[in-house]
Structure formats: structure tokens, C-alpha cells
Design a protein around this motif. Structure first.
Motif, PDB file in Angstrom:
ATOM      1  N   THR A  48      59.146  52.913  36.135  1.00 48.92           N
ATOM      2  CA  THR A  48      58.653  51.750  35.397  1.00 48.92           C
ATOM      3  C   THR A  48      58.117  50.701  36.355  1.00 48.92           C
ATOM      4  OG1 THR A  48      60.249  52.108  33.599  1.00 48.92           O
ATOM      5  CG2 THR A  48      59.286  49.909  33.788  1.00 48.92           C
ATOM      6  N   GLY A  49      58.874  50.451  37.424  1.00 43.36           N
ATOM      7  CA  GLY A  49      58.447  49.466  38.408  1.00 43.36           C
ATOM      8  C   GLY A  49      57.151  49.843  39.090  1.00 43.36           C
ATOM      9  N   VAL A  50      57.026  51.100  39.467  1.00 43.66           N
ATOM     10  CA  VAL A  50      55.806  51.568  40.135  1.00 43.66           C
ATOM     11  C   VAL A  50      54.605  51.426  39.210  1.00 43.66           C
ATOM     12  CG1 VAL A  50      54.607  53.621  40.982  1.00 43.66           C
ATOM     13  CG2 VAL A  50      56.947  53.149  41.734  1.00 43.66           C
ATOM     14  N   ILE A  51      54.758  51.844  37.965  1.00 46.46           N
ATOM     15  CA  ILE A  51      53.644  51.807  37.016  1.00 46.46           C
ATOM     16  C   ILE A  51      53.196  50.374  36.738  1.00 46.46           C
ATOM     17  CG2 ILE A  51      52.974  52.271  34.618  1.00 46.46           C
ATOM     18  CD1 ILE A  51      54.842  54.737  34.761  1.00 46.46           C
ATOM     19  N   ILE A  52      54.150  49.507  36.431  1.00 43.37           N
ATOM     20  CA  ILE A  52      53.778  48.139  36.071  1.00 43.37           C
ATOM     21  C   ILE A  52      53.237  47.372  37.269  1.00 43.37           C
ATOM     22  CG2 ILE A  52      55.994  46.965  36.423  1.00 43.37           C
ATOM     23  CD1 ILE A  52      53.641  46.579  33.410  1.00 43.37           C
ATOM     24  N   LEU A  53      53.806  47.596  38.461  1.00 40.75           N
ATOM     25  CA  LEU A  53      53.286  46.939  39.663  1.00 40.75           C
ATOM     26  C   LEU A  53      51.900  47.469  40.003  1.00 40.75           C
ATOM     27  CD1 LEU A  53      53.685  44.962  41.977  1.00 40.75           C
ATOM     28  CD2 LEU A  53      54.924  46.736  43.230  1.00 40.75           C
ATOM     29  N   GLY A  54      51.690  48.779  39.798  1.00 40.77           N
ATOM     30  CA  GLY A  54      50.372  49.357  40.042  1.00 40.77           C
ATOM     31  C   GLY A  54      49.321  48.775  39.110  1.00 40.77           C
ATOM     32  N   MET A  55      49.667  48.616  37.829  1.00 43.73           N
ATOM     33  CA  MET A  55      48.714  48.062  36.858  1.00 43.73           C
ATOM     34  C   MET A  55      48.459  46.583  37.129  1.00 43.73           C
ATOM     35  SD  MET A  55      50.097  49.997  33.412  1.00 43.73           S
ATOM     36  CE  MET A  55      48.757  49.433  32.344  1.00 43.73           C
ATOM     37  N   TYR A  56      49.506  45.870  37.500  1.00 44.07           N
ATOM     38  CA  TYR A  56      49.357  44.442  37.823  1.00 44.07           C
ATOM     39  C   TYR A  56      48.425  44.256  39.025  1.00 44.07           C
ATOM     40  CZ  TYR A  56      50.843  39.739  39.301  1.00 44.07           C
ATOM     41  OH  TYR A  56      50.876  38.416  39.686  1.00 44.07           O
ATOM     42  N   THR A  57      48.644  45.057  40.059  1.00 48.63           N
ATOM     43  CA  THR A  57      47.798  44.977  41.247  1.00 48.63           C
ATOM     44  C   THR A  57      46.382  45.450  40.952  1.00 48.63           C
ATOM     45  OG1 THR A  57      49.753  45.408  42.619  1.00 48.63           O
ATOM     46  CG2 THR A  57      47.618  45.648  43.685  1.00 48.63           C
ATOM     47  N   ALA A  58      46.248  46.424  40.050  1.00 50.11           N
ATOM     48  CA  ALA A  58      44.926  46.956  39.689  1.00 50.11           C
ATOM     49  C   ALA A  58      44.037  45.875  39.087  1.00 50.11           C
ATOM     50  CB  ALA A  58      45.076  48.119  38.715  1.00 50.11           C
ATOM     51  N   ALA A  59      44.630  44.973  38.315  1.00 55.56           N
ATOM     52  CA  ALA A  59      43.843  43.900  37.703  1.00 55.56           C
ATOM     53  C   ALA A  59      43.202  43.018  38.773  1.00 55.56           C
ATOM     54  CB  ALA A  59      44.731  43.063  36.789  1.00 55.56           C
ATOM     55  N   TYR A  60      43.963  42.698  39.818  1.00 56.25           N
ATOM     56  CA  TYR A  60      43.425  41.885  40.913  1.00 56.25           C
ATOM     57  C   TYR A  60      42.443  42.694  41.758  1.00 56.25           C
ATOM     58  CZ  TYR A  60      46.813  38.232  39.873  1.00 56.25           C
ATOM     59  OH  TYR A  60      47.529  37.231  39.254  1.00 56.25           O
ATOM     60  N   THR A  61      42.747  43.967  41.944  1.00 53.22           N
ATOM     61  CA  THR A  61      41.848  44.838  42.711  1.00 53.22           C
ATOM     62  C   THR A  61      40.490  44.947  42.023  1.00 53.22           C
ATOM     63  OG1 THR A  61      43.732  46.129  43.522  1.00 53.22           O
ATOM     64  CG2 THR A  61      41.568  47.151  43.690  1.00 53.22           C
ATOM     65  N   ALA A  62      40.501  45.037  40.695  1.00 52.75           N
ATOM     66  CA  ALA A  62      39.258  45.144  39.934  1.00 52.75           C
ATOM     67  C   ALA A  62      38.388  43.910  40.127  1.00 52.75           C
ATOM     68  CB  ALA A  62      39.565  45.346  38.454  1.00 52.75           C
ATOM     69  N   VAL A  63      39.018  42.730  40.116  1.00 56.15           N
ATOM     70  CA  VAL A  63      38.275  41.474  40.309  1.00 56.15           C
ATOM     71  C   VAL A  63      37.690  41.416  41.715  1.00 56.15           C
ATOM     72  CG1 VAL A  63      38.471  38.966  40.412  1.00 56.15           C
ATOM     73  CG2 VAL A  63      39.632  40.229  38.596  1.00 56.15           C
ATOM     74  N   ILE A  64      38.474  41.822  42.700  1.00 55.14           N
ATOM     75  CA  ILE A  64      37.995  41.839  44.084  1.00 55.14           C
ATOM     76  C   ILE A  64      36.814  42.791  44.220  1.00 55.14           C
ATOM     77  CG2 ILE A  64      38.593  42.517  46.451  1.00 55.14           C
ATOM     78  CD1 ILE A  64      41.471  41.581  45.824  1.00 55.14           C
ATOM     79  N   LEU A  65      36.926  43.964  43.609  1.00 54.84           N
ATOM     80  CA  LEU A  65      35.855  44.961  43.683  1.00 54.84           C
ATOM     81  C   LEU A  65      34.586  44.457  43.010  1.00 54.84           C
ATOM     82  CD1 LEU A  65      34.937  47.822  44.418  1.00 54.84           C
ATOM     83  CD2 LEU A  65      35.872  48.604  42.241  1.00 54.84           C
ATOM     84  N   GLU A  66      34.754  43.861  41.835  1.00 50.99           N
ATOM     85  CA  GLU A  66      33.592  43.329  41.120  1.00 50.99           C
ATOM     86  C   GLU A  66      32.894  42.249  41.942  1.00 50.99           C
ATOM     87  OE1 GLU A  66      32.411  41.160  36.881  1.00 50.99           O
ATOM     88  OE2 GLU A  66      34.507  41.279  37.525  1.00 50.99           O
ATOM     89  N   SER A  67      33.674  41.389  42.572  1.00 56.68           N
ATOM     90  CA  SER A  67      33.091  40.324  43.408  1.00 56.68           C
ATOM     91  C   SER A  67      32.339  40.916  44.593  1.00 56.68           C
ATOM     92  CB  SER A  67      34.203  39.390  43.910  1.00 56.68           C
ATOM     93  OG  SER A  67      34.878  38.780  42.837  1.00 56.68           O
ATOM     94  N   GLY A  68      32.905  41.984  45.178  1.00 59.02           N
ATOM     95  CA  GLY A  68      32.234  42.635  46.303  1.00 59.02           C
ATOM     96  C   GLY A  68      30.919  43.259  45.906  1.00 59.02           C
ATOM     97  N   VAL A  69      30.907  43.911  44.755  1.00 58.50           N
ATOM     98  CA  VAL A  69      29.661  44.532  44.268  1.00 58.50           C
ATOM     99  C   VAL A  69      28.616  43.463  43.981  1.00 58.50           C
ATOM    100  CG1 VAL A  69      28.621  45.836  42.363  1.00 58.50           C
ATOM    101  CG2 VAL A  69      30.801  46.576  43.338  1.00 58.50           C
ATOM    102  N   SER A  70      29.055  42.331  43.428  1.00 60.15           N
ATOM    103  CA  SER A  70      28.123  41.249  43.102  1.00 60.15           C
ATOM    104  C   SER A  70      27.473  40.659  44.347  1.00 60.15           C
ATOM    105  CB  SER A  70      28.853  40.138  42.333  1.00 60.15           C
ATOM    106  OG  SER A  70      29.385  40.644  41.118  1.00 60.15           O
ATOM    107  N   ALA A  71      28.130  40.845  45.511  1.00 57.67           N
ATOM    108  CA  ALA A  71      27.581  40.310  46.764  1.00 57.67           C
ATOM    109  C   ALA A  71      26.477  41.192  47.348  1.00 57.67           C
ATOM    110  CB  ALA A  71      28.705  40.150  47.789  1.00 57.67           C
ATOM    111  N   ILE A  72      26.344  42.414  46.838  1.00 59.11           N
ATOM    112  CA  ILE A  72      25.302  43.320  47.325  1.00 59.11           C
ATOM    113  C   ILE A  72      23.955  42.904  46.739  1.00 59.11           C
ATOM    114  CG2 ILE A  72      24.530  45.717  47.456  1.00 59.11           C
ATOM    115  CD1 ILE A  72      27.139  45.193  48.929  1.00 59.11           C
ATOM    116  N   PRO A  73      22.902  42.806  47.554  1.00 55.43           N
ATOM    117  CA  PRO A  73      21.583  42.412  47.041  1.00 55.43           C
ATOM    118  C   PRO A  73      21.108  43.316  45.900  1.00 55.43           C
ATOM    119  CG  PRO A  73      21.597  42.407  49.443  1.00 55.43           C
ATOM    120  CD  PRO A  73      22.889  43.023  49.017  1.00 55.43           C
ATOM    121  N   LYS A  74      20.537  42.703  44.860  1.00 54.13           N
ATOM    122  CA  LYS A  74      20.075  43.459  43.697  1.00 54.13           C
ATOM    123  C   LYS A  74      18.978  44.459  44.059  1.00 54.13           C
ATOM    124  CE  LYS A  74      22.699  41.183  40.844  1.00 54.13           C
ATOM    125  NZ  LYS A  74      23.857  41.844  40.192  1.00 54.13           N
ATOM    126  N   GLY A  75      18.257  44.153  45.144  1.00 51.54           N
ATOM    127  CA  GLY A  75      17.171  45.038  45.551  1.00 51.54           C
ATOM    128  C   GLY A  75      17.642  46.446  45.875  1.00 51.54           C
TER     129      GLY A  75
END
Length: 219
Positions: free
Chosen positions: A90-117
Motif C-alpha cells: 500500500t505504501g509503495v503504491i500510494i507513494l509511487g502515485m503521489y510522486t508520479a503526479a509531481y513527476t508528470a508536472v516536471i515532465l510537462e514543463s520540460g517538454v514545454s521548454a523545447i522549441p516548437k520548431g
């Protein structure tokens, strides 16, 4: 000094046992976060509004509620649904999902930094959106987000201490047990702090190795 050595001699075996559990929880949670976070981050960039809405809802739920509340809900909620899951799982699953939410935001921000070209050039070459992301965008994004991911994964190790509230025998719980035996909270907490620090140093070292590798590849 003699007192410190005496207490450490009693406490360290318990703390090292807890450290092993903490390391296992952290590694498994980080693996879940990397896989799930990448999927959710990709969904956030989808042109399908329904898919994007699901991803945004996932992020909001896990980022905007206290982690301790999530742990309690999972620990008592899963059995109520007929799912008998151990406290460790239970701890592994919930901690993994909690961290995944922050990881997703970090990833999205990184992709947004790549030039659209770069997206446009890939599409012009006939590459699909998925291939563009995997072959062109994600490798560059990784170079950008490694420092942020490192900070988040260090935080994951710290957050694992909260799992002691559901009887997971990680290092914080074993620290309390050692204090109950030695009656020396200051010395035991110093030992526990050093072990947490050492575990996070491993994560930072791995991060630096990845950054150096990316820099050599870029050259």
C-alpha cells in the motif's frame, strides 16, 4: 563518547533494518513514478481534451491533498473494497502515485521548454506524434528535468517516513523502536539523520552521473 557508542551499537542494527525497507520503498515508488508520471505527463500534452482532463484530475487529486491523508485512505479504503493489500505494498503504491503526479508536472514543463520548431520539423519529416516525443523530444527533455527530478526523488525518500503511520517498518518506525530501547532520542535521531543523508547522497550521485552522460552525448 562511550554513551554514544553504546547507544549506536544497539540502535544501528534496527536502523539498518529500517534503512533497507526505506530503500526498497523508495526505489519501487520511484520506478512507479517514472512510468506512471511519464504516461500522465504525455496525456497532459494530448490534443484529446478528455484524455488531458483525466491526467489533470489525477495531478490535482494527488498534489492538492495531504500525503498522510492519501496513505490513510489507501490503507483503510482498499480493504473496504475487498482488496487485501499489505501495508508495505500500500505504501509503495500510494507513494509511487503521489510522486508520479509531481513527476508528470516536471515532465510537462520540460517538454514545454523545447522549441516548437522541433515538433514542426519532425512532423514535416513524416514522424508521428508518439515517435516525435520518444525519439526527439523526451531525450532533450531529460537533460532539462534531471535536477528537478532529483529534488523530487530526494523528497520521495523523505516522504517514505510517513508510512510509519500504517505500521511499515521503515527507518522512522525503527528509530522510534530504538528510542524505546535506549531512551536516548538525540543520539538515535542523529544516527537516523546520517543514514537518511547517505541514502539521498546516492540519489544525487546517480543524478550527477546521468547529467555527465547526457553532456558527453551532447558533445
Amino acid at each position: 563518547m562511550n554513551e554514544f557508542m553504546h547507544v549506536a551499537e544497539i540502535a544501528l542494527p534496527l536502523l539498518l533494518q529500517g534503512l533497507g525497507t526505506t530503500a526498497a520503498i523508495s526505489v519501487l515508488s520511484i520506478l512507479i513514478a517514472m512510468v506512471l508520471g511519464s504516461a500522465v505527463g504525455y496525456m497532459c500534452l494530448s490534443k484529446n481534451k478528455a484524455v488531458e482532463l483525466i491526467a489533470r484530475a489525477f495531478i490535482k487529486i494527488f498534489r492538492c491533498t495531504p500525503f498522510m491523508v492519501q496513505v490513510y485512505l489507501a490503507y483503510y479504503g482498499l480493504p473496504a473494497l475487498g482488496l487485501n493489500v499489505s501495508a508495505f505494498s500500500t505504501g509503495v503504491i500510494i507513494l509511487g502515485m503521489y510522486t508520479a503526479a509531481y513527476t508528470a508536472v516536471i515532465l510537462e514543463s520540460g517538454v514545454s521548454a523545447i522549441p516548437k520548431g522541433q515538433f514542426e520539423a519532425s512532423y514535416a519529416m513524416g514522424m508521428s506524434r508518439f515517435k516525435t516525443m520518444v525519439r526527439i523530444i523526451f531525450p532533450q527533455t531529460l537533460k532539462i528535468i534531471v535536477p528537478s527530478l532529483t529534488g523530487q526523488f530526494v523528497q520521495t525518500v523523505k516522504d517514505s517516513s510517513i508510512l510509519s503511520i500504517i505500521t511499515v517498518a521503515e527507518m522512522t518506525m525503527m528509530t522510534k523502536e530504538a528510542i524505546g530501547i535506549t531512551f536516548s532520542p538525540l543520539i538515535v535521531y542523529i544516527c537516523a539523520g546520517v543514514l537518511y543523508w547517505a541514502l539521498n547522497l546516492v540519489i544525487e550521485f546517480a543524478s550527477r552521473c546521468i547529467e555527465k552522460h547526457n553532456n558527453r552525448v551532447a558533445i
